[in-house]
Design a protein around this motif. Structure first.
Motif, mmCIF file in Angstrom:
data_model
loop_
_atom_site.group_PDB
_atom_site.id
_atom_site.type_symbol
_atom_site.label_atom_id
_atom_site.label_comp_id
_atom_site.label_asym_id
_atom_site.label_seq_id
_atom_site.Cartn_x
_atom_site.Cartn_y
_atom_site.Cartn_z
ATOM 1 N N ASP A 274 27.584 -6.496 -28.283
ATOM 2 C CA ASP A 274 26.898 -7.464 -28.228
ATOM 3 C C ASP A 274 27.233 -8.876 -27.835
ATOM 4 N N VAL B 244 22.994 -5.760 -31.340
ATOM 5 C CA VAL B 244 22.553 -5.777 -29.920
ATOM 6 C C VAL B 244 21.280 -6.357 -29.515
ATOM 7 N N SER C 5 21.118 -9.957 -29.960
ATOM 8 C CA SER C 5 21.604 -10.804 -28.872
ATOM 9 C C SER C 5 20.804 -10.838 -27.745
#
Length: 165
Positions: free
Chosen positions: A29, A69, A72
Motif C-alpha cells: 500500500d 491496498v 490506498s
C-alpha cells in the motif's frame, strides 16, 4: 516543469508500480501512496494521470487485495480528483461496484464521482442520498454539489458573450 523533471516523476511512478507488483514487497500500500503523492501534486499530464487512476481503479476493484491496498488505491483516485477532472468512464466502475465497499471506502468512491464534474454521474451519486450511514449521505451531497457547481458555472460563463464578459 522541464523534461528531466517530468522524466524523474514518471520514473518514480514506474518504480512504485514495479515494487507494488512484486509480491515480496512489504507494505505494498505504501507504493500506492507514492503514486498518490505524485497525483496529488498535479504535475502529470492529464493522460498520464488518467493512466495511473485507471490502474488504481482496477486495484480497488480487485478481490485479491487486502483492505489497506484497496483503501490506498481509492485514496489515490480521490487525490487525483483534487487536481484533475476525472472522466466518468474511468471511475464509473467504482460506482457500479459501490455495494461491495463499506462506508469509509464508499466515501472515496463518491468523492471520485464528484471529481468527474459530469452530469451523467448525478444519478450514480443520488442513489446514496438515502444511505443509512450519515457520512455517506453527506458524501453523496458533496459529490452532487461538485458536479452541479461546475455545470452551473459553465452555463453562467456561456450566458454572456465573451466580448461582453
Amino acid at each position: 516543469m522541464d523534461m528531466d523533471g517530468y522524466a524523474r516523476l514518471t520514473a518514480r511512478i514506474e518504480k512504485a508500480w514495479r515494487e507494488f507488483d512484486d509480491p515480496a514487497t512489504p507494505h505494498r500500500d505504501f507504493r500506492l501512496e507514492d503514486v498518490s503523492d505524485v497525483l496529488e501534486a498535479g504535475l502529470l499530464t492529464q493522460e498520464d494521470a488518467e493512466r495511473a487512476v485507471g490502474r488504481m481503479v482496477r486495484i480497488a476493484l480487485s478481490e485479491d487485495e487486502d483492505r489497506t491496498v484497496l483503501e490506498s488505491a481509492l485514496y489515490a483516485v480521490c487525490m487525483a480528483g483534487t487536481r484533475y477532472a476525472l472522466p466518468l468512464p474511468l471511475v464509473k466502475p467504482l460506482a457500479d461496484a459501490a455495494d461491495r465497499f463499506d462506508p469509509p471506502l464508499l466515501a472515496y468512491v463518491l468523492s471520485a464521482l464528484g471529481s468527474t464534474y459530469d452530469k451523467a454521474a448525478i444519478p450514480l451519486a443520488k442513489r446514496f442520498l438515502d444511505h443509512p450511514h450519515p457520512d455517506i449521505r453527506r458524501e453523496a451531497e458533496d459529490a452532487l454539489t461538485e458536479i452541479r457547481w461546475r455545470y452551473r458555472h459553465e452555463l453562467i460563463r456561456g450566458a454572456v458573450p465573451d466580448a461582453l464578459g
